[in-house]
Motif scaffolding. Structure first.
Motif, PDB file in Angstrom:
ATOM      1  N   THR A 133      47.383-122.016  20.888  1.00  0.00           N
ATOM      2  CA  THR A 133      48.028-121.130  21.854  1.00  0.00           C
ATOM      3  C   THR A 133      47.280-121.154  23.185  1.00  0.00           C
ATOM      4  O   THR A 133      47.898-121.173  24.258  1.00  0.00           O
ATOM      5  N   ALA A 134      45.957-121.168  23.120  1.00  0.00           N
ATOM      6  CA  ALA A 134      45.171-121.262  24.354  1.00  0.00           C
ATOM      7  C   ALA A 134      45.464-122.570  25.081  1.00  0.00           C
ATOM      8  O   ALA A 134      45.611-122.591  26.315  1.00  0.00           O
ATOM      9  N   ALA A 135      45.571-123.670  24.330  1.00  0.00           N
ATOM     10  CA  ALA A 135      45.877-124.960  24.956  1.00  0.00           C
ATOM     11  C   ALA A 135      47.249-124.934  25.619  1.00  0.00           C
ATOM     12  O   ALA A 135      47.444-125.510  26.695  1.00  0.00           O
ATOM     13  N   ALA A 136      48.215-124.269  24.979  1.00  0.00           N
ATOM     14  CA  ALA A 136      49.546-124.157  25.574  1.00  0.00           C
ATOM     15  C   ALA A 136      49.484-123.397  26.898  1.00  0.00           C
ATOM     16  O   ALA A 136      50.128-123.781  27.879  1.00  0.00           O
ATOM     17  N   LEU A 137      48.696-122.323  26.932  1.00  0.00           N
ATOM     18  CA  LEU A 137      48.534-121.571  28.182  1.00  0.00           C
ATOM     19  C   LEU A 137      47.837-122.412  29.245  1.00  0.00           C
ATOM     20  O   LEU A 137      48.226-122.400  30.420  1.00  0.00           O
ATOM     21  N   HIS A 138      46.809-123.155  28.840  1.00  0.00           N
ATOM     22  CA  HIS A 138      46.110-124.033  29.790  1.00  0.00           C
ATOM     23  C   HIS A 138      47.074-125.060  30.387  1.00  0.00           C
ATOM     24  O   HIS A 138      46.977-125.400  31.568  1.00  0.00           O
ATOM     25  N   SER A 139      48.005-125.552  29.550  1.00  0.00           N
ATOM     26  CA  SER A 139      48.942-126.572  30.036  1.00  0.00           C
ATOM     27  C   SER A 139      49.870-126.035  31.117  1.00  0.00           C
ATOM     28  O   SER A 139      50.468-126.810  31.867  1.00  0.00           O
ATOM     29  N   HIS A 140      49.977-124.710  31.183  1.00  0.00           N
ATOM     30  CA  HIS A 140      50.817-124.093  32.215  1.00  0.00           C
ATOM     31  C   HIS A 140      49.988-123.502  33.347  1.00  0.00           C
ATOM     32  O   HIS A 140      50.484-122.693  34.134  1.00  0.00           O
ATOM     33  N   GLY A 141      48.721-123.893  33.427  1.00  0.00           N
ATOM     34  CA  GLY A 141      47.903-123.540  34.570  1.00  0.00           C
ATOM     35  C   GLY A 141      46.915-122.420  34.379  1.00  0.00           C
ATOM     36  O   GLY A 141      46.120-122.152  35.279  1.00  0.00           O
ATOM     37  N   ALA A 142      46.934-121.757  33.237  1.00  0.00           N
ATOM     38  CA  ALA A 142      45.995-120.660  33.013  1.00  0.00           C
ATOM     39  C   ALA A 142      44.635-121.209  32.603  1.00  0.00           C
ATOM     40  O   ALA A 142      44.550-122.136  31.799  1.00  0.00           O
ATOM     41  N   ARG A 143      43.565-120.639  33.147  1.00  0.00           N
ATOM     42  CA  ARG A 143      42.223-121.089  32.787  1.00  0.00           C
ATOM     43  C   ARG A 143      41.443-120.016  32.035  1.00  0.00           C
ATOM     44  O   ARG A 143      40.746-120.326  31.078  1.00  0.00           O
ATOM     45  N   GLU A 144      41.556-118.767  32.452  1.00  0.00           N
ATOM     46  CA  GLU A 144      40.795-117.683  31.830  1.00  0.00           C
ATOM     47  C   GLU A 144      41.557-117.142  30.617  1.00  0.00           C
ATOM     48  O   GLU A 144      42.323-116.183  30.712  1.00  0.00           O
ATOM     49  N   VAL A 145      41.369-117.775  29.462  1.00  0.00           N
ATOM     50  CA  VAL A 145      42.047-117.366  28.229  1.00  0.00           C
ATOM     51  C   VAL A 145      41.009-117.256  27.120  1.00  0.00           C
ATOM     52  O   VAL A 145      40.262-118.201  26.857  1.00  0.00           O
ATOM     53  N   ALA A 146      40.951-116.105  26.471  1.00  0.00           N
ATOM     54  CA  ALA A 146      40.036-115.909  25.347  1.00  0.00           C
ATOM     55  C   ALA A 146      40.774-116.198  24.042  1.00  0.00           C
ATOM     56  O   ALA A 146      41.931-115.812  23.877  1.00  0.00           O
ATOM     57  N   ALA A 147      40.089-116.859  23.114  1.00  0.00           N
ATOM     58  CA  ALA A 147      40.677-117.169  21.810  1.00  0.00           C
ATOM     59  C   ALA A 147      39.573-117.143  20.765  1.00  0.00           C
ATOM     60  O   ALA A 147      38.432-117.533  21.046  1.00  0.00           O
ATOM     61  N   PRO A 148      39.886-116.711  19.552  1.00  0.00           N
ATOM     62  CA  PRO A 148      38.861-116.624  18.512  1.00  0.00           C
ATOM     63  C   PRO A 148      38.621-117.963  17.831  1.00  0.00           C
ATOM     64  O   PRO A 148      39.484-118.843  17.824  1.00  0.00           O
ATOM     65  N   GLU A 149      37.425-118.115  17.250  1.00  0.00           N
ATOM     66  CA  GLU A 149      37.167-119.303  16.434  1.00  0.00           C
ATOM     67  C   GLU A 149      37.999-119.250  15.158  1.00  0.00           C
ATOM     68  O   GLU A 149      38.494-120.273  14.681  1.00  0.00           O
ATOM     69  N   ARG A 150      38.115-118.067  14.574  1.00  0.00           N
ATOM     70  CA  ARG A 150      38.973-117.879  13.415  1.00  0.00           C
ATOM     71  C   ARG A 150      40.390-117.662  13.921  1.00  0.00           C
ATOM     72  O   ARG A 150      40.712-116.622  14.476  1.00  0.00           O
ATOM     73  N   MET A 151      41.252-118.651  13.733  1.00  0.00           N
ATOM     74  CA  MET A 151      42.545-118.661  14.401  1.00  0.00           C
ATOM     75  C   MET A 151      43.627-117.985  13.561  1.00  0.00           C
ATOM     76  O   MET A 151      44.534-118.623  13.030  1.00  0.00           O
ATOM     77  N   ASP A 152      43.506-116.663  13.426  1.00  0.00           N
ATOM     78  CA  ASP A 152      44.528-115.878  12.761  1.00  0.00           C
ATOM     79  C   ASP A 152      44.487-114.458  13.319  1.00  0.00           C
ATOM     80  O   ASP A 152      43.714-114.167  14.247  1.00  0.00           O
ATOM     81  N   SER A 153      45.315-113.586  12.749  1.00  0.00           N
ATOM     82  CA  SER A 153      45.397-112.219  13.271  1.00  0.00           C
ATOM     83  C   SER A 153      44.053-111.511  13.199  1.00  0.00           C
ATOM     84  O   SER A 153      43.636-110.815  14.142  1.00  0.00           O
ATOM     85  N   GLU A 154      43.347-111.680  12.081  1.00  0.00           N
ATOM     86  CA  GLU A 154      42.059-111.027  11.910  1.00  0.00           C
ATOM     87  C   GLU A 154      41.048-111.522  12.936  1.00  0.00           C
ATOM     88  O   GLU A 154      40.259-110.748  13.490  1.00  0.00           O
ATOM     89  N   GLY A 155      41.052-112.830  13.189  1.00  0.00           N
ATOM     90  CA  GLY A 155      40.148-113.383  14.191  1.00  0.00           C
ATOM     91  C   GLY A 155      40.458-112.857  15.576  1.00  0.00           C
ATOM     92  O   GLY A 155      39.550-112.503  16.343  1.00  0.00           O
TER      93      GLY A 155
END
Length: 258
Positions: free
Chosen positions: A96-118
């Protein structure tokens, strides 16, 4: 070992949405397997004026959470995704972060554990009393996020930027699945997709799928699979296609005769 290198030795069953199987197919083929696409739904981006207006307002929130790559791509069709301020935009995982980056966003936080809990473990979502939070998502899915954010005091807004249109398994796909030789491995990254498979597959195929191995993207999904009658369950490192394919390959390799 199969002497014909071009003949797949195992089958990865993918429950991704229609048209979203390419990365999983490449990952499986690189590891000697083949993919069988079994899509529970098709994704349809919303383009109406009401959704466009709701998103424009939602993007001004203190925190904006994108719950899938599809949500990021659909949002980009409705509004420019200019750089947010640090800590404002969050993604459920690297895809999801990569998808946002592809549309020009740079400041995106994402967890290492890629699920709801993470996602909910990110420090940006820890203290939300009095803060506005927007979920950019689709109807259904990820039922843990919204109630947890509200319990933390967030002023929550939900913007559904795409929809899921349920599909009925095509007879041709079911016949192809019946012809697939063992071993099968089910790639599981969605609770809703698992529920669809359990309710939509014919009894003979569901029994055979339950007798196969599941590689689950999270412990929560592993528990759900167990409660739905699946006995052989292994955890993958995450929900990415390569992670699921690698987990499947490890299972098949471990079970292969010497």
């Amino acid at each position: 070992m199969n002497s014909h290198a071009h003949v797949p030795e195992w089958t990865l069953v993918s429950l991704r949405p229609r048209g979203q199987h390419a990365a999983m197919r490449r990952a499986a083929q690189a590891l000697g397997g083949q993919l069988l696409a079994l899509s529970p739904w098709a994704l349809l981006a919303r383009t109406d004026a009401i959704t466009r207006s709701a998103l424009a307002q939602g993007l001004q929130a203190d925190r904006v959470v994108f719950t899938s790559p599809a949500a990021a791509h659909a949002a980009a069709r409705l509004a420019p995704l200019a750089d947010p301020h640090p800590g404002q935009w969050l993604a459920v995982g690297a895809g999801t972060a990569a998808a946002l980056h592809s549309h020009g966003a740079r400041e995106v936080a994402a967890p290492e554990r890629m699920d709801s809990e993470g996602l909910l473990g990110l420090p940006e979502l820890a203290q939300l009393q009095g803060r506005s939070v927007t979920l950019v998502t689709a109807p259904g899915g990820r039922g843990l996020i919204a109630p947890t954010l509200e319990a933390r005091g967030a002023q929550l807004r939900r913007v559904d930027v795409y929809t899921r249109t349920p599909l009925t398994p095509a007879p041709r796909t079911l016949q192809r699945l019946r012809r697939q030789p063992d071993p099968w491995v089910l790639a599981l990254s969605s609770a809703e997709a698992l529920a669809w498979a359990v309710t939509q597959l014919p009894p003979d195929l569901l029994a055979r799928l339950r007798a196969s191995t599941v590689v689950a993207a999270s412990e929560r999904l592993a528990t759900l699979a167990e409660s739905d009658g699946f006995a052989r369950i292994h955890l993958a490192q995450g929900p990415q296609p390569l992670q699921l394919a690698q987990a499947a390959h490890a299972v098949v390799t471990a079970r292969a005769p010497d």
